[in-house]
Scaffold this motif. Structure first.
Motif, PDB file in Angstrom:
ATOM      1  N   ALA A 290     -97.639 -58.836  70.950  1.00  0.00           N
ATOM      2  CA  ALA A 290     -98.358 -58.671  69.687  1.00  0.00           C
ATOM      3  C   ALA A 290     -98.191 -59.856  68.742  1.00  0.00           C
ATOM      4  CB  ALA A 290     -97.900 -57.391  68.991  1.00  0.00           C
ATOM      5  N   VAL A 291     -97.028 -60.514  68.782  1.00  0.00           N
ATOM      6  CA  VAL A 291     -96.764 -61.601  67.839  1.00  0.00           C
ATOM      7  C   VAL A 291     -97.061 -62.967  68.465  1.00  0.00           C
ATOM      8  CG1 VAL A 291     -94.999 -62.739  66.431  1.00  0.00           C
ATOM      9  CG2 VAL A 291     -95.047 -60.243  66.599  1.00  0.00           C
ATOM     10  N   GLN A 292     -96.586 -63.186  69.700  1.00  0.00           N
ATOM     11  CA  GLN A 292     -96.760 -64.501  70.309  1.00  0.00           C
ATOM     12  C   GLN A 292     -97.945 -64.591  71.260  1.00  0.00           C
ATOM     13  OE1 GLN A 292     -92.959 -65.965  71.890  1.00  0.00           O
ATOM     14  NE2 GLN A 292     -92.643 -66.916  69.885  1.00  0.00           N
ATOM     15  N   GLY A 293     -98.622 -63.469  71.507  1.00  0.00           N
ATOM     16  CA  GLY A 293     -99.845 -63.512  72.298  1.00  0.00           C
ATOM     17  C   GLY A 293     -99.652 -63.646  73.788  1.00  0.00           C
ATOM     18  N   SER A 294     -98.495 -63.295  74.315  1.00  0.00           N
ATOM     19  CA  SER A 294     -98.256 -63.357  75.756  1.00  0.00           C
ATOM     20  C   SER A 294     -99.003 -62.249  76.479  1.00  0.00           C
ATOM     21  CB  SER A 294     -96.756 -63.225  76.055  1.00  0.00           C
ATOM     22  OG  SER A 294     -96.026 -64.316  75.549  1.00  0.00           O
ATOM     23  N   SER A 295     -99.256 -62.456  77.770  1.00  0.00           N
ATOM     24  CA  SER A 295     -99.758 -61.367  78.601  1.00  0.00           C
ATOM     25  C   SER A 295     -98.620 -60.393  78.875  1.00  0.00           C
ATOM     26  CB  SER A 295    -100.293 -61.913  79.923  1.00  0.00           C
ATOM     27  OG  SER A 295     -99.228 -62.436  80.714  1.00  0.00           O
ATOM     28  N   ILE A 296     -98.963 -59.190  79.307  1.00  0.00           N
ATOM     29  CA  ILE A 296     -97.933 -58.192  79.571  1.00  0.00           C
ATOM     30  C   ILE A 296     -97.015 -58.646  80.704  1.00  0.00           C
ATOM     31  CG2 ILE A 296     -97.548 -55.848  80.418  1.00  0.00           C
ATOM     32  CD1 ILE A 296     -99.984 -54.986  78.836  1.00  0.00           C
ATOM     33  N   MET A 297     -97.583 -59.254  81.745  1.00  0.00           N
ATOM     34  CA  MET A 297     -96.746 -59.719  82.856  1.00  0.00           C
ATOM     35  C   MET A 297     -95.807 -60.833  82.400  1.00  0.00           C
ATOM     36  SD  MET A 297     -97.851 -60.997  86.669  1.00  0.00           S
ATOM     37  CE  MET A 297     -98.796 -62.407  86.106  1.00  0.00           C
ATOM     38  N   ARG A 298     -96.335 -61.768  81.602  1.00  0.00           N
ATOM     39  CA  ARG A 298     -95.492 -62.854  81.118  1.00  0.00           C
ATOM     40  C   ARG A 298     -94.409 -62.317  80.184  1.00  0.00           C
ATOM     41  NH1 ARG A 298     -97.448 -68.097  77.532  1.00  0.00           N
ATOM     42  NH2 ARG A 298     -95.427 -69.180  77.554  1.00  0.00           N
ATOM     43  N   ALA A 299     -94.761 -61.339  79.356  1.00  0.00           N
ATOM     44  CA  ALA A 299     -93.771 -60.758  78.442  1.00  0.00           C
ATOM     45  C   ALA A 299     -92.627 -60.115  79.209  1.00  0.00           C
ATOM     46  CB  ALA A 299     -94.440 -59.740  77.526  1.00  0.00           C
ATOM     47  N   GLY A 300     -92.957 -59.449  80.336  1.00  0.00           N
ATOM     48  CA  GLY A 300     -91.912 -58.858  81.161  1.00  0.00           C
ATOM     49  C   GLY A 300     -90.937 -59.898  81.671  1.00  0.00           C
ATOM     50  N   LEU A 301     -91.459 -61.048  82.073  1.00  0.00           N
ATOM     51  CA  LEU A 301     -90.594 -62.132  82.531  1.00  0.00           C
ATOM     52  C   LEU A 301     -89.801 -62.729  81.373  1.00  0.00           C
ATOM     53  CD1 LEU A 301     -93.105 -63.916  84.945  1.00  0.00           C
ATOM     54  CD2 LEU A 301     -91.071 -62.630  85.607  1.00  0.00           C
ATOM     55  N   GLN A 302     -90.419 -62.789  80.209  1.00  0.00           N
ATOM     56  CA  GLN A 302     -89.749 -63.402  79.061  1.00  0.00           C
ATOM     57  C   GLN A 302     -88.578 -62.575  78.552  1.00  0.00           C
ATOM     58  OE1 GLN A 302     -93.436 -63.885  76.768  1.00  0.00           O
ATOM     59  NE2 GLN A 302     -93.082 -66.085  76.715  1.00  0.00           N
ATOM     60  N   THR A 303     -88.599 -61.270  78.770  1.00  0.00           N
ATOM     61  CA  THR A 303     -87.486 -60.429  78.323  1.00  0.00           C
ATOM     62  C   THR A 303     -86.338 -60.407  79.327  1.00  0.00           C
ATOM     63  OG1 THR A 303     -88.478 -58.445  79.320  1.00  0.00           O
ATOM     64  CG2 THR A 303     -89.047 -58.916  77.038  1.00  0.00           C
ATOM     65  N   LEU A 304     -86.519 -61.040  80.470  1.00  0.00           N
ATOM     66  CA  LEU A 304     -85.533 -60.979  81.555  1.00  0.00           C
ATOM     67  C   LEU A 304     -84.161 -61.551  81.191  1.00  0.00           C
ATOM     68  CD1 LEU A 304     -85.095 -60.141  84.492  1.00  0.00           C
ATOM     69  CD2 LEU A 304     -85.962 -62.371  85.206  1.00  0.00           C
ATOM     70  N   PRO A 305     -84.034 -62.597  80.374  1.00  0.00           N
ATOM     71  CA  PRO A 305     -82.700 -63.157  80.118  1.00  0.00           C
ATOM     72  C   PRO A 305     -81.675 -62.147  79.623  1.00  0.00           C
ATOM     73  CG  PRO A 305     -84.359 -64.694  79.354  1.00  0.00           C
ATOM     74  CD  PRO A 305     -85.087 -63.443  79.786  1.00  0.00           C
ATOM     75  N   LEU A 306     -82.080 -61.165  78.822  1.00  0.00           N
ATOM     76  CA  LEU A 306     -81.110 -60.190  78.319  1.00  0.00           C
ATOM     77  C   LEU A 306     -80.566 -59.312  79.443  1.00  0.00           C
ATOM     78  CD1 LEU A 306     -80.735 -58.372  75.127  1.00  0.00           C
ATOM     79  CD2 LEU A 306     -81.190 -56.868  77.057  1.00  0.00           C
ATOM     80  N   SER A 307     -81.462 -58.691  80.210  1.00  0.00           N
ATOM     81  CA  SER A 307     -80.995 -57.792  81.268  1.00  0.00           C
ATOM     82  C   SER A 307     -80.305 -58.557  82.383  1.00  0.00           C
ATOM     83  CB  SER A 307     -82.169 -56.973  81.830  1.00  0.00           C
ATOM     84  OG  SER A 307     -83.211 -57.819  82.274  1.00  0.00           O
ATOM     85  N   LEU A 308     -80.772 -59.764  82.688  1.00  0.00           N
ATOM     86  CA  LEU A 308     -80.127 -60.558  83.734  1.00  0.00           C
ATOM     87  C   LEU A 308     -78.723 -60.965  83.311  1.00  0.00           C
ATOM     88  CD1 LEU A 308     -80.717 -61.745  86.518  1.00  0.00           C
ATOM     89  CD2 LEU A 308     -81.496 -63.834  85.396  1.00  0.00           C
TER      90      LEU A 308
END
Length: 469
Positions: A290-308
């Motif tokens: 919603a803020v940075q305009g990423s696609s849903i798939m890209r957003a999923g990858l972008q949140t990975l650093p926390l869980s990884l």
């Protein structure tokens, strides 16, 4: 137990917990698509998450007792069946109401499946040294679900829409039922305590009423009669819960345990961990989309650093606590997590991802350093015979914090928006509040948490919750 039987049991229990943990993180990736396709607002998204977490939090201890009393295999398979069927209900939900109902059923299934899986494992490995290794393997393998969730959620949602994130549980559940029916042996504890029905009912409705007030307050008005009534009912019922638990011979939450400072401090800190971790994670995909305009798939990858970061660091947290003591490791972890959340509160629409990922990773490392040592501290604060109960209570307090975190941080965003601020500014405020609360808790643990190292503990009553969302 023969080696083949143990291998089957380990496979089934790990796969079951993997499914539960996968669901914890896969849903976050799909929230933007749910908001668009279900035509809901932030309040609806909060209920999608909290309907599940609330039931897990309030039924977790009872689920462990059910498994001990009525058969761990039976409760495990019932939990798998309910969770799988509920996942299908979620995937077919034509409206927000049906989806929330499916999430409630998922929470009930997870609250049975998760403690029963660990109880089966503990019963199959009576030698403490072997049991510790088996539980470590169970936690490590099933924990892969945490890291896989954001990526799988982004890919599935982008390709097929949000219902696909729930349908992925169907083949896993069917395989589990096939393995479990034929390959698991039944075990139970004939001396398990009775089910605390009054305590369970009061805790569910009490926490649920507070959650309702926090989630709906922004839309209905904080001084509206229904919101004030919900807060009043929540406080009254939780007070009644304390009174009931104090008088019962076998309460689900023995209040005498809180007379031990180590137990009380560790569980207080665990509430904050759940609050800050789950409350902030709720907004990660929404920020990127919603803020940075990423696609849903890209957003999923972008949140990975926390869980990884959590998956990589978590196995070492207990070893660090054993070497340096609870206080140092937990306080350092909370400090890192708090600083990571404060840094996330300063991210904007034009901030490049190269200046975002490390903030997520820093928060993930911090939270990973806290959870295992806090559970160990809670266990250290009670007698060795109550180690399983203490671990279950620690997991429950984390889940309660998660329920309140999603509700309260969501309320902050709604209040900021109602004052004319943008969604981005609301998110910044929520992250900053979560960071400040986490840093205050770091000071609290630095002053009051014992610095002793954990002792060896035999888990007898498995009441562990799904790992942090």
């Amino acid at each position: 137990m023969p080696g083949t039987k143990r291998a089957v049991l380990l496979t089934a229990t790990c796969l079951g917990q993997f499914m539960v943990l996968l669901d914890n993180t896969i849903v976050g990736a799909a929230l933007p698509d749910m908001q668009q396709r279900l035509h809901t607002d932030l309040t609806g998204l909060q209920w999608i998450v909290d309907a599940y977490v609330l039931l897990v939090a309030m039924l977790l201890l009872s689920g462990g007792i059910f498994a001990d009393r009525f058969g761990r295999k039976r409760v495990f398979l019932i939990g798998v069946a309910v969770f799988t069927a509920a996942s299908v209900v979620c995937s077919l939900a034509p409206s927000l109401g049906w989806l929330i109902a499916g999430r409630v059923l998922q929470g009930i299934g997870a609250a049975a499946l998760s403690p029963a899986s660990l109880a089966l494992l503990a019963a199959a490995y009576p030698v403490p040294a072997e049991r510790i290794k088996a539980i470590g393997l169970w936690a490590g393998l099933s924990g892969i679900g945490l890291a896989a969730g954001p990526v799988a959620g982004g890919v599935l949602t982008d390709a097929f829409g949000w219902p696909a994130i729930f349908l992925v549980n169907l083949p896993i559940g069917l395989v589990l039922l096939a393995i479990g029916l034929r390959g698991l042996d039944e075990t139970r504890n004939p001396h398990a305590p009775a089910i605390d029905i009054p305590g369970t009912a009061l805790s569910i409705v009490g926490v649920g009423a507070l959650t309702y007030g926090l989630i709906e307050g922004g839309a209905r008005g904080w001084t509206s009669p229904v919101i004030l009534s919900s807060f009043t009912i929540g406080v009254v019922l939780l007070a009644a819960f304390v009174a009931v638990e104090a008088r019962r011979d076998a309460p689900m939450l023995p209040l005498r345990l809180f007379q031990q400072r180590l137990f009380t401090v560790s569980n207080t800190a665990m509430i904050v961990v759940g609050f800050a971790l789950m409350g902030s994670s709720f907004f990660f995909s929404q920020f990127f989309v919603a803020v940075q305009g990423s696609s849903i798939m890209r957003a999923g990858l972008q949140t990975l650093p926390l869980s990884l970061a959590m998956v990589v660091v978590s196995p070492y947290a207990g070893k660090l606590a054993a070497r340096y003591g609870f206080r140092i490791v937990v306080t350092v972890g909370l400090t890192l997590a708090g600083l990571g959340l404060l840094a996330l509160g300063m991210v904007h629409a034009d901030t490049g991802y190269e200046n975002v990922w490390w903030r997520l990773g820093l928060a993930g490392v911090g939270f990973a350093l806290t959870m295992s040592p806090l559970t160990g501290a809670a266990i250290q604060g009670v007698s060795p015979q109550e180690g399983g109960l203490a671990s279950g209570i620690s997991s429950t307090t984390r889940q309660i914090g998660a329920v309140l975190g999603v509700a309260a941080l969501g309320a902050i965003v709604r209040v900021r928006e109602s004052d004319g601020a943008s969604f981005e500014s609301g998110l910044n405020s929520a992250f900053l509040v979560a960071g400040v609360i986490t840093l205050i808790t770091a000071v609290f643990t630095g002053l009051w948490l014992s610095n002793s190292a954990p002792r060896a503990v035999t888990v007898t009553n498995a009441s562990l919750a799904p790992a942090s969302n």
